[in-house]
Design a protein around this motif. Sequence first.
Motif, short mmCIF file in Angstrom:
data_model
loop_
_atom_site.label_atom_id
_atom_site.label_comp_id
_atom_site.label_asym_id
_atom_site.label_seq_id
_atom_site.Cartn_x
_atom_site.Cartn_y
_atom_site.Cartn_z
N PRO A 1 -2.57 -11.41 14.51
CA PRO A 1 -2.95 -10.14 15.14
C PRO A 1 -3.51 -9.14 14.13
O PRO A 1 -3.33 -9.30 12.93
N GLY B 1 -2.31 -8.60 7.90
CA GLY B 1 -2.46 -8.82 6.46
C GLY B 1 -3.40 -9.94 6.08
O GLY B 1 -3.45 -10.35 4.92
N LYS B 2 -4.20 -10.44 7.04
CA LYS B 2 -5.11 -11.55 6.76
C LYS B 2 -6.15 -11.14 5.72
O LYS B 2 -6.36 -11.84 4.72
N ALA C 1 2.60 -4.69 2.79
CA ALA C 1 1.54 -5.36 3.56
C ALA C 1 1.64 -6.88 3.52
O ALA C 1 1.31 -7.55 4.49
N GLU D 1 -13.48 -12.73 8.77
CA GLU D 1 -14.00 -12.49 10.12
C GLU D 1 -15.53 -12.39 10.14
O GLU D 1 -16.09 -11.37 10.53
N TYR E 1 0.90 -1.17 0.00
CA TYR E 1 0.00 0.00 0.00
C TYR E 1 0.93 1.21 0.00
O TYR E 1 1.50 1.54 1.03
N1 LIG Z 1 -6.39 0.43 1.69
C1 LIG Z 1 -5.30 0.45 2.48
N2 LIG Z 1 -4.42 1.47 2.38
C2 LIG Z 1 -3.31 1.49 3.15
N3 LIG Z 1 -3.00 0.57 4.04
C3 LIG Z 1 -3.82 -0.48 4.19
C4 LIG Z 1 -5.02 -0.58 3.41
N4 LIG Z 1 -5.67 -1.72 3.76
C5 LIG Z 1 -4.89 -2.28 4.73
N5 LIG Z 1 -3.80 -1.55 4.97
C6 LIG Z 1 -2.74 -1.89 5.92
O1 LIG Z 1 -2.26 -3.17 5.62
C7 LIG Z 1 -2.05 -3.91 6.79
C8 LIG Z 1 -2.80 -5.22 6.74
O2 LIG Z 1 -4.19 -4.92 6.79
P1 LIG Z 1 -5.30 -6.05 6.85
O3 LIG Z 1 -6.60 -5.36 6.78
O4 LIG Z 1 -5.00 -7.07 5.85
O5 LIG Z 1 -5.06 -6.62 8.30
P2 LIG Z 1 -5.87 -7.77 9.05
O6 LIG Z 1 -4.88 -8.82 9.37
O7 LIG Z 1 -7.04 -8.15 8.27
O8 LIG Z 1 -6.28 -7.02 10.39
P3 LIG Z 1 -7.66 -7.10 11.20
O9 LIG Z 1 -7.60 -8.30 12.06
O10 LIG Z 1 -7.66 -5.85 12.00
O11 LIG Z 1 -8.78 -7.14 10.21
C9 LIG Z 1 -2.45 -3.03 7.96
O12 LIG Z 1 -1.28 -2.49 8.54
C10 LIG Z 1 -3.26 -1.95 7.34
O13 LIG Z 1 -3.06 -0.73 8.01
#
Ligand SMILES: Nc1ncnc2c1ncn2[C@@H]1O[C@H](COP(=O)(O)OP(=O)(O)OP(=O)(O)O)[C@@H](O)[C@H]1O
Lengths: 387, 251
Positions: B44, B48-49, B25, B171, B20
């Motif tokens: 956590p 990046g899930k 990511a 989720e 991103y």
């Molecule tokens: N559209 C975006 N623009 C910039 N950064 C992003 C974007 N989407 C996600 N990120 C960043 O990428 C990383 C991974 O995000 P992701 O949503 O995949 O996490 P996750 O594991 O699903 O977390 P959660 O359990 O909170 O849903 C995070 O640090 C987030 O801030």
Amino acid sequence: MVSLLRNQKVRNTLLQVLFVGSLAAMILACVMIARRNLAEQGITSGFDFLFKSTGWDVNFSLLPANANDPYWWFFLIGIINTLFLGTTGLVLATIVGTIVGLARTSSNELARLLGRTYVDIFRNIPLILQVFFWYAVITHLPTPRAAHEAFGMLLTSRGLYVPVPNVGGAALAAAMLAVIAAVALPVWLGRTSRLSQPLGERLGIQLTAAATALASGAVILALGRSPGVPILDFPSLQGLNLKGGLRIPPEFSALAVAIAIYGGSYIAEIVRGGFKAVGKGQMEAALSLGLSPWRVFTLVRLPLALRAMLPILANQYVWLMKATTMGIAVGFTDFFMIVALTINHSGQTLEVIGILMAGFLAINLSLAAVFNRINRAIALKGNQLRG
Amino acid sequence: MNSTQSSGPAVRIENLDKYYGSFHALRKINLSVKRGERIVVCGPSGSGKSTMIRCINRLEQHNGGRITVLGTELNDDVGNIDEIRREVGMVFQHFNLFPHMTVLENCMIAPMIVRKRPRAEAETTARRYLEKVRIPEQAMKFPGQLSGGQQQRVAIARALCMQPQIMLFDEPTSALDPEMIAEVLDVMVRLASEGMTMICVTHEMGFARRVADRVIFMDAGEIVEEAPPEEFFTSCRNERTRQFLSQVLGH
Ligand SMILES: Nc1ncnc2c1ncn2[C@@H]1O[C@H](COP(=O)(O)OP(=O)(O)OP(=O)(O)O)[C@@H](O)[C@H]1O
Ligand SMILES: [Mg+2]
């Protein structure tokens, strides 16, 4: 008795009665005082003047008009002119606003920049200045002899000449009803058959209804045409003057363009807000189901955006409708200008202002009522907070 | 109708990179999911899930590596993207139902438009899946008139109506009250028992234990640990995994 007064319902009713009663008394007192003062000045009050002929003329009318016509006829002309200007302005403003608003939400940086510049410029210049500006531009268009021509219309400093159908008034009105039906029927059918008919079938029924209405409109026009002349009367240059067609005066065009451009800048913001209010989640869900971007737009994004913008749009429309009173600044005989002229010529200030207020109230309340109905009909059901 | 192969892995992810802006990511993700396999992804917040499973149906565009779904490579080819999206259903944390359509219309719209199914057939299918998620009586209601758990079950039915070969869950229970979580998990467990290929991002470790063939733990954009549930919960090797597990299982 005392216990009755302690009842909440009784109390509220009593308060209401007292309030309405004192209001009525106040209005009555005002009217009586005004009548006495007017009588002392030798001005008779009342609405008799409505049936006297005006002795002056209007510069634009969709109905036949001359100085011998009574005041009530002129008021009607004024209201029709206001409605004509208002609807033209609103339709154009909506088109401009939709284009600019979509540009502002687009992913193209240049389009976004152009959209923002447009809104910043036209929203911040007072409407009256814009009216004068477009009036100046339009009155500096070429003379009739050097007129620009497009689609049978002639664009000159004396006005825009558009072709008109050579059809009797009644047939024209009936044809207009047919056109309205062509728009209204599919909407109505879409609502009533929402659940009982498949999407494709529903569309078919809607299209058939629209086509039938339009066809009957065409038949009415063909039957009602004046014999021996072409169905459309095209304007053309004869000598130094233009003959035929309908002349849309520069005053009208200036007002319509100004309202379209100024109103468009506000509507653009409403459109942008509406699209921004649509959750990204719904669009992602639609994409993940395999729907094409175009389908996502028409089936999900647009319907949801429309619901978000309609209530605010209604306010904006009412506001723009009132802005047609700018007509007096350039001399377009809208309702407000007719009222102003009537006050000058007849001296019946109070009555005429009453008519003016009643007229605008009627126009704007019906507009608001129509929008309320649409809003209620398409409102999302249930609690939207859970996503 | 589809040119996707009937053998080979359902999803193959090779050296996947996702940025991103300048934020890295996803870092060199490698994952292969067999047909009928049930994968649970945990880790956590911010690990990046979501980004990873959203890359599988191109809600996010990857910047490096290869993703192959049912034998079709996910690249800029719009035809490929459409083909993959038809075969991959997705369920979101916030349901994302279409609030202006009834439950039934939500379930019928994609089969009718994308799969060109006749109306009657789409309706029969929709009612069958609504029955399956145990809310046939809500068909004529609007999403806003349902509870969160009911909405999520409609969302599952909506995805299933496309008759996908793979289901992605991001989720699906985290926005729900505890008493509604069970009803959604129940539907998911039955789906798993019918052999659906599933990739679920979830912190429901009970669900993972019961249905997952493999549990994947992600942290900071990487797959840190990958093991069958028994092994994952009892003898994970990584310190970060252990820390995470003590947090989710702790309360
Ligand atoms: N559209 C975006 N623009 C910039 N950064 C992003 C974007 N989407 C996600 N990120 C960043 O990428 C990383 C991974 O995000 P992701 O949503 O995949 O996490 P996750 O594991 O699903 O977390 P959660 O359990 O909170 O849903 C995070 O640090 C987030 O801030
Ligand atoms: Mg996430």
